[in-house]
Enzyme design. Structure first.
Site, PDB file in Angstrom:
ATOM      1  N   SER A 138      -7.699  -3.566 -38.266  1.00 41.67           N
ATOM      2  CA  SER A 138      -8.488  -3.082 -37.136  1.00 41.67           C
ATOM      3  C   SER A 138      -8.495  -1.566 -37.176  1.00 41.67           C
ATOM      4  O   SER A 138      -7.576  -0.939 -37.717  1.00 41.67           O
ATOM      5  CB  SER A 138      -7.837  -3.547 -35.823  1.00 41.67           C
ATOM      6  OG  SER A 138      -8.478  -2.966 -34.706  1.00 41.67           O
ATOM      7  N   TYR A 151      -0.457  -5.151 -30.563  1.00 46.28           N
ATOM      8  CA  TYR A 151      -1.571  -5.512 -31.444  1.00 46.28           C
ATOM      9  C   TYR A 151      -1.750  -4.439 -32.523  1.00 46.28           C
ATOM     10  O   TYR A 151      -1.876  -4.744 -33.712  1.00 46.28           O
ATOM     11  CB  TYR A 151      -2.832  -5.632 -30.581  1.00 46.28           C
ATOM     12  CG  TYR A 151      -4.114  -5.929 -31.327  1.00 46.28           C
ATOM     13  CD1 TYR A 151      -4.476  -7.242 -31.605  1.00 46.28           C
ATOM     14  CD2 TYR A 151      -4.971  -4.909 -31.717  1.00 46.28           C
ATOM     15  CE1 TYR A 151      -5.666  -7.520 -32.266  1.00 46.28           C
ATOM     16  CE2 TYR A 151      -6.155  -5.178 -32.380  1.00 46.28           C
ATOM     17  CZ  TYR A 151      -6.494  -6.486 -32.652  1.00 46.28           C
ATOM     18  OH  TYR A 151      -7.668  -6.759 -33.312  1.00 46.28           O
TER      19      TYR A 151
END
Ligand SMILES: NC(=O)c1ccc[n+]([C@@H]2O[C@H](COP(=O)([O-])OP(=O)(O)OC[C@H]3O[C@@H](n4cnc5c(N)ncnc54)[C@H](O)[C@@H]3O)[C@@H](O)[C@H]2O)c1
Length: 246
Positions: A138, A151
Site C-alpha cells: 500500500s 495496517y
C-alpha cells in the site's frame, strides 16, 4: 491470444475488489485462475469467469490452508506461474490505543498471510522453472498516516518481504514485486476508506480515485513475460499521490 496464455495464477482475496478484478483480467488474457477467499464470494467470481476458473475457500492466516490452496492450483492446472497475494483487512486505530490482539490479527492476515502465499508459491514454482509473486502492499506501507498504524506496519513488512523474496528467489527465476495502491474504489476496503474520508480520493494529481481494474492491469503486466526483468520493485498505484507526500 492473450498475453497470459498458458499461465496459471492463484489469487487470494478474489471474492471482492482488486482480487476479483485480477481474476477477471487474468482470465481475459488467457490464464487459468485459482480464485480463493475466506468469504465464500470466490464461488461467484469463478462462476462469472467459467471454465478457466476454480474456486476454493482459504483463510490466508492459516499456513496449512494456504499450502493446500497452492497444491490445488498445481493439481488442477499442472503448475503455478503467478501468485497474487491480494486478500487483507483494514484497521483504523491509533497505535497508542491498539490492543495486542488486534495487532496480532493485523499481522497474521496482512503480513503473515502474504508470507505464506509467497513461501508456498516458491515451493511450487521451483518445480517448474520459475514464476512471479505479486504482493499487495500500500502507499500506506511506504508513507505513514494517522490512524491506521497497525495496517501501515503490516504493509511496510509486505514491502520488505517482497524485496527479500526478490533477492532470495531470483535464482529460481522467480520474480517478486509489489503493488502499492493509494485509494482504489473497491466494494470492500476501498469503499470503507472512501466513506470515512472522501476528500482523500481526490487529493492526488489526477483528482480521482483508482479502479480495481487499474490494479489488475498492472498485476497482469507484472505476471507476464513482458515484465521478465522486473524484480523487487514496489510500484505506487496512486495517481501520483505519493509524490505529494514524500
Ligand atoms: N482499496 C484500497 O484503496 C487499497 C489501498 C491500499 C492497499 N489496498 C490493499 O489491496 C488489497 C485488496 O484491497 P480491496 O480494496 O480490493 O479489498 P476488499 O475488501 O474489496 O477485498 C479484500 C478481500 O480479502 C478477503 N480477506 C480478508 N481476510 C482474509 C483472510 N483471512 N483470508 C483470505 N481472504 C481474506 C476478504 O474476504 C475480501 O474478499 C488489500 O490487501 C488491501 O489492503 C487497498
Amino acid at each position: 491470444m492473450g498475453f497470459l496464455e498458458g499461465k496459471v495464477a492463484a489469487i487470494t482475496g478474489a471474492g471482492s475488489g482488486m482480487g476479483k478484478a485480477c481474476a477477471r483480467i487474468f482470465a481475459r488474457e488467457g490464464a487459468m485462475v485459482l480464485v480463493s477467499d475466506i468469504s465464500g464470494a470466490q464461488e461467484q467470481t469463478a462462476a462469472d469467469i467459467g471454465a478457466q476458473a476454480v474456486a476454493t475457500r482459504c483463510d490466508i492466516s492459516d499456513e496449512a490452508q494456504v499450502s493446500a490452496m497452492i497444491d490445488l492450483a498445481v493439481s488442477k492446472f499442472g503448475r503455478l506461474d503467478a501468485m497474487l497475494n491480494v486478500g487483507g483487512i483494514g484497521s483504523g486505530a491509533l497505535l497508542e490505543s491498539l490492543e495486542a490482539a488486534d495487532f496480532d490479527k493485523m499481522l497474521n492476515i496482512n503480513l503473515k498471510g502474504m508470507f505464506f502465499g509467497a513461501k508456498h508459491a516458491v515451493r511450487a514454482m521451483k518445480e517448474t522453472g520459475g514464476g512471479t509473486i505479486t504482493n499487495w502492499s500500500s502507499l500506506a506501507g511506504l508513507i505513514p498516516s494517522v490512524g491506521s498504524g497497525a495496517y501501515n506496519i503490516a504493509k511496510a513488512g509486505v514491502a520488505m518481504m517482497t524485496r527479500q523474496f526478490a533477492v532470495e528467489a531470483g535464482k529460481y527465476n522467480i520474480r517478486s514485486n509489489a503493488v502499492c495502491p493509494g485509494m482504489i474504489l473497491t466494494e470492500g476496503m476501498g469503499r470503507a476508506g472512501y466513506e470515512a474520508q472522501p476528500k482523500r480520493a481526490t487529493v492526488n494529481p489526477l483528482g480521482r480515485p483508482g479502479a480495481a481494474e487499474d490494479a489488475a492491469e498492472l498485476a497482469a503486466f507484472l505476471a507476464s513475460d513482458r515484465a521478465a526483468y522486473i524484480n523487487g520493485v514496489l510500484i505506487p498505484l496512486d495517481g501520483g499521490w505519493g509524490c505529494m507526500l514524500a
